[in-house]
Motif scaffolding. Structure first.
Motif, PDB file in Angstrom:
ATOM      1  N   MET A   1       0.813  -1.212   0.081  1.00 16.26           N
ATOM      2  CA  MET A   1      -0.047  -0.029  -0.027  1.00 16.26           C
ATOM      3  C   MET A   1       1.039   1.142   0.077  1.00 16.26           C
ATOM      4  SD  MET A   1      -3.229  -0.841   0.151  1.00 16.26           S
ATOM      5  CE  MET A   1      -4.506  -0.294   1.210  1.00 16.26           C
ATOM      6  N   LYS A   2       0.371   2.207  -0.625  1.00 14.89           N
ATOM      7  CA  LYS A   2       1.010   3.466  -0.821  1.00 14.89           C
ATOM      8  C   LYS A   2       0.386   4.582   0.236  1.00 14.89           C
ATOM      9  CE  LYS A   2       2.788   2.817  -5.128  1.00 14.89           C
ATOM     10  NZ  LYS A   2       2.831   3.185  -6.781  1.00 14.89           N
ATOM     11  N   THR A   3       0.968   5.657   0.573  1.00 13.76           N
ATOM     12  CA  THR A   3       0.275   6.445   1.324  1.00 13.76           C
ATOM     13  C   THR A   3      -0.055   7.966   0.466  1.00 13.76           C
ATOM     14  OG1 THR A   3       1.573   5.706   3.261  1.00 13.76           O
ATOM     15  CG2 THR A   3       0.405   7.905   3.367  1.00 13.76           C
ATOM     16  N   PHE A   4      -1.190   8.662   0.915  1.00 15.40           N
ATOM     17  CA  PHE A   4      -1.407   9.841  -0.276  1.00 15.40           C
ATOM     18  C   PHE A   4      -1.892  10.923   0.766  1.00 15.40           C
ATOM     19  CE2 PHE A   4      -1.788   6.189  -2.856  1.00 15.40           C
ATOM     20  CZ  PHE A   4      -1.127   6.445  -3.988  1.00 15.40           C
ATOM     21  N   LEU A   5      -1.601  11.994   0.726  1.00 14.56           N
ATOM     22  CA  LEU A   5      -2.253  13.207   1.244  1.00 14.56           C
ATOM     23  C   LEU A   5      -3.318  13.892   0.349  1.00 14.56           C
ATOM     24  CD1 LEU A   5      -1.843  15.471   3.177  1.00 14.56           C
ATOM     25  CD2 LEU A   5      -0.378  16.652   1.760  1.00 14.56           C
ATOM     26  N   ALA A   6      -4.539  13.883   1.070  1.00 17.95           N
ATOM     27  CA  ALA A   6      -5.531  14.327   0.208  1.00 17.95           C
ATOM     28  C   ALA A   6      -5.738  15.915   0.769  1.00 17.95           C
ATOM     29  CB  ALA A   6      -6.830  13.606   0.164  1.00 17.95           C
ATOM     30  N   ILE A   7      -5.688  17.138  -0.109  1.00 17.77           N
ATOM     31  CA  ILE A   7      -6.100  18.148   0.366  1.00 17.77           C
ATOM     32  C   ILE A   7      -7.532  18.652  -0.094  1.00 17.77           C
ATOM     33  CG2 ILE A   7      -5.381  20.669   0.342  1.00 17.77           C
ATOM     34  CD1 ILE A   7      -2.473  19.723   0.173  1.00 17.77           C
ATOM     35  N   PHE A   8      -8.366  19.140   0.483  1.00 17.48           N
ATOM     36  CA  PHE A   8      -9.730  19.461  -0.034  1.00 17.48           C
ATOM     37  C   PHE A   8      -9.592  20.912  -0.054  1.00 17.48           C
ATOM     38  CE2 PHE A   8     -10.332  15.960   2.706  1.00 17.48           C
ATOM     39  CZ  PHE A   8     -11.276  15.167   1.918  1.00 17.48           C
ATOM     40  N   THR A   9      -9.953  21.358  -1.334  1.00 15.37           N
ATOM     41  CA  THR A   9      -9.925  22.837  -1.756  1.00 15.37           C
ATOM     42  C   THR A   9     -11.121  23.597  -1.631  1.00 15.37           C
ATOM     43  OG1 THR A   9     -10.028  22.248  -4.059  1.00 15.37           O
ATOM     44  CG2 THR A   9      -7.864  22.547  -3.395  1.00 15.37           C
ATOM     45  N   CYS A  10     -10.962  24.689  -1.228  1.00 17.30           N
ATOM     46  CA  CYS A  10     -12.353  25.438  -0.785  1.00 17.30           C
ATOM     47  C   CYS A  10     -11.986  27.040  -0.884  1.00 17.30           C
ATOM     48  CB  CYS A  10     -12.871  25.013   0.463  1.00 17.30           C
ATOM     49  SG  CYS A  10     -14.472  25.866   0.789  1.00 17.30           S
ATOM     50  N   VAL A  81      -4.726  11.976   5.370  1.00 15.80           N
ATOM     51  CA  VAL A  81      -4.165  11.009   4.839  1.00 15.80           C
ATOM     52  C   VAL A  81      -4.736   9.587   4.884  1.00 15.80           C
ATOM     53  CG1 VAL A  81      -1.802   9.918   5.256  1.00 15.80           C
ATOM     54  CG2 VAL A  81      -2.215  12.314   5.874  1.00 15.80           C
ATOM     55  N   ILE A  82      -4.342   9.036   3.559  1.00 13.31           N
ATOM     56  CA  ILE A  82      -5.148   7.593   3.184  1.00 13.31           C
ATOM     57  C   ILE A  82      -4.049   6.808   2.541  1.00 13.31           C
ATOM     58  CG2 ILE A  82      -7.218   8.813   2.879  1.00 13.31           C
ATOM     59  CD1 ILE A  82      -6.643   8.247  -0.172  1.00 13.31           C
ATOM     60  N   GLN A  83      -4.667   5.568   2.601  1.00 17.06           N
ATOM     61  CA  GLN A  83      -3.693   4.415   1.809  1.00 17.06           C
ATOM     62  C   GLN A  83      -4.426   3.781   0.687  1.00 17.06           C
ATOM     63  OE1 GLN A  83      -2.417   1.698   4.968  1.00 17.06           O
ATOM     64  NE2 GLN A  83      -0.299   2.631   5.050  1.00 17.06           N
ATOM     65  N   ALA A  84      -3.759   3.624  -0.490  1.00 20.16           N
ATOM     66  CA  ALA A  84      -4.592   2.898  -1.344  1.00 20.16           C
ATOM     67  C   ALA A  84      -3.238   2.029  -2.393  1.00 20.16           C
ATOM     68  CB  ALA A  84      -5.166   3.919  -2.286  1.00 20.16           C
ATOM     69  N   THR A  85      -3.621   1.478  -3.058  1.00 20.22           N
ATOM     70  CA  THR A  85      -2.730   0.374  -3.926  1.00 20.22           C
ATOM     71  C   THR A  85      -2.053   1.495  -5.075  1.00 20.22           C
ATOM     72  OG1 THR A  85      -4.540  -0.259  -5.205  1.00 20.22           O
ATOM     73  CG2 THR A  85      -3.767  -1.786  -3.378  1.00 20.22           C
ATOM     74  N   SER A  86      -2.876   2.373  -5.688  1.00 21.49           N
ATOM     75  CA  SER A  86      -2.229   3.062  -6.463  1.00 21.49           C
ATOM     76  C   SER A  86      -2.795   4.671  -6.549  1.00 21.49           C
ATOM     77  CB  SER A  86      -2.744   2.602  -7.944  1.00 21.49           C
ATOM     78  OG  SER A  86      -4.138   2.920  -8.121  1.00 21.49           O
ATOM     79  N   HIS A  87      -2.212   5.487  -7.259  1.00 23.78           N
ATOM     80  CA  HIS A  87      -2.470   6.983  -7.144  1.00 23.78           C
ATOM     81  C   HIS A  87      -4.090   7.037  -7.734  1.00 23.78           C
ATOM     82  CE1 HIS A  87      -1.102  11.444  -7.803  1.00 23.78           C
ATOM     83  NE2 HIS A  87      -1.978  11.338  -7.086  1.00 23.78           N
ATOM     84  N   GLU A  88      -4.477   6.356  -8.791  1.00 24.42           N
ATOM     85  CA  GLU A  88      -5.636   6.553  -9.373  1.00 24.42           C
ATOM     86  C   GLU A  88      -6.900   5.619  -8.283  1.00 24.42           C
ATOM     87  OE1 GLU A  88      -8.394   7.059 -12.089  1.00 24.42           O
ATOM     88  OE2 GLU A  88      -6.669   7.509 -12.344  1.00 24.42           O
ATOM     89  N   ASP A  89      -6.526   4.733  -7.669  1.00 25.67           N
ATOM     90  CA  ASP A  89      -7.371   4.173  -6.670  1.00 25.67           C
ATOM     91  C   ASP A  89      -7.662   5.194  -5.441  1.00 25.67           C
ATOM     92  OD1 ASP A  89      -7.815   1.902  -7.881  1.00 25.67           O
ATOM     93  OD2 ASP A  89      -6.395   0.543  -6.950  1.00 25.67           O
ATOM     94  N   ILE A  93     -11.303   7.152  -4.290  1.00 23.24           N
ATOM     95  CA  ILE A  93     -12.142   7.240  -3.163  1.00 23.24           C
ATOM     96  C   ILE A  93     -12.919   8.390  -2.988  1.00 23.24           C
ATOM     97  CG2 ILE A  93     -11.489   7.318  -0.484  1.00 23.24           C
ATOM     98  CD1 ILE A  93      -8.938   5.591  -1.188  1.00 23.24           C
ATOM     99  N   PHE A  94     -12.418   9.544  -3.294  1.00 22.20           N
ATOM    100  CA  PHE A  94     -13.179  10.689  -2.981  1.00 22.20           C
ATOM    101  C   PHE A  94     -14.066  11.164  -4.040  1.00 22.20           C
ATOM    102  CE2 PHE A  94      -8.973  10.993  -1.229  1.00 22.20           C
ATOM    103  CZ  PHE A  94      -9.174  11.263   0.013  1.00 22.20           C
ATOM    104  N   VAL A 110      -5.126  14.975  -4.598  1.00 21.39           N
ATOM    105  CA  VAL A 110      -4.415  13.851  -3.981  1.00 21.39           C
ATOM    106  C   VAL A 110      -3.043  13.433  -4.575  1.00 21.39           C
ATOM    107  CG1 VAL A 110      -4.792  11.342  -3.724  1.00 21.39           C
ATOM    108  CG2 VAL A 110      -6.888  12.639  -3.970  1.00 21.39           C
ATOM    109  N   MET A 111      -2.096  13.586  -3.603  1.00 23.15           N
ATOM    110  CA  MET A 111      -0.377  13.445  -3.796  1.00 23.15           C
ATOM    111  C   MET A 111      -0.167  12.271  -3.074  1.00 23.15           C
ATOM    112  SD  MET A 111      -0.039  17.455  -3.450  1.00 23.15           S
ATOM    113  CE  MET A 111      -1.466  17.342  -2.455  1.00 23.15           C
ATOM    114  N   GLU A 112       0.818  11.370  -3.800  1.00 19.99           N
ATOM    115  CA  GLU A 112       1.445  10.279  -3.103  1.00 19.99           C
ATOM    116  C   GLU A 112       2.694  10.992  -2.175  1.00 19.99           C
ATOM    117  OE1 GLU A 112       4.227   6.342  -4.023  1.00 19.99           O
ATOM    118  OE2 GLU A 112       3.390   7.340  -5.576  1.00 19.99           O
ATOM    119  N   CYS A 113       2.705  10.324  -0.797  1.00 17.43           N
ATOM    120  CA  CYS A 113       3.853  10.683   0.101  1.00 17.43           C
ATOM    121  C   CYS A 113       4.756   9.828  -0.438  1.00 17.43           C
ATOM    122  CB  CYS A 113       3.111  10.369   1.473  1.00 17.43           C
ATOM    123  SG  CYS A 113       1.751  11.547   1.832  1.00 17.43           S
ATOM    124  N   LEU A 114       5.858  10.526  -0.709  1.00 16.54           N
ATOM    125  CA  LEU A 114       7.299   9.890  -1.267  1.00 16.54           C
ATOM    126  C   LEU A 114       8.108   9.882   0.050  1.00 16.54           C
ATOM    127  CD1 LEU A 114       7.194  11.665  -4.659  1.00 16.54           C
ATOM    128  CD2 LEU A 114       6.519   9.288  -3.861  1.00 16.54           C
TER     129      LEU A 114
END
Length: 118
Positions: A1-10, A81-89, A93-94, A110-114
């Motif tokens: 699993m990869k880790t991703f940061l999701a930022i909600f823009t508003c 912060v979420i986990q998923a198998t790919s950036h697309e997945d 989610i959102f 949504v950006m992968e945390c490297l």
């Protein structure tokens, strides 16, 4: 699993936020209550993918550049912060997130945390 940061823009000056401001206080309150319930359902449905619930962020950001420190309006509303198998997945989610249906959200970045250092 990869880790991703999701930022909600508003953004305060966005079309969605301007429409929100035209709602009566009662309508805003009703949508906020329904949105909170939808948010709880969304979180429960994705609990296995949520690494850190995150939360809302302030409306003012400090930008640091060659000119120094400057205040400005933030384009961000919240993060998670979420986990998923790919950036697309991770992005998919959102698709059904209440950020769009109840709240004046513009989008989710949504950006992968490297693991590479800065």
């Amino acid at each position: 699993m990869k880790t991703f940061l999701a930022i909600f823009t508003c953004a305060e000056n966005s079309k969605n936020h301007e429409a929100w401001k035209r709602l009566s206080p009662e309508e805003q309150n009703e949508r906020a209550q329904k949105g909170a319930q939808a948010q709880a359902r969304w979180s429960a449905n994705h609990q296995n993918q949520i690494v850190f619930e995150g939360g809302s962020v302030g409306k003012v950001t400090k930008t640091i550049d060659i000119r120094g420190v400057n205040d400005g309006p933030s384009q961000m509303g919240a993060f998670i912060v979420i986990q998923a198998t790919s950036h697309e997945d991770a992005a998919k989610i959102f698709l059904d997130h209440p950020h769009f249906a109840f709240f004046p959200g513009d989008g989710v970045e949504v950006m992968e945390c490297l693991s590479t250092p800065l």
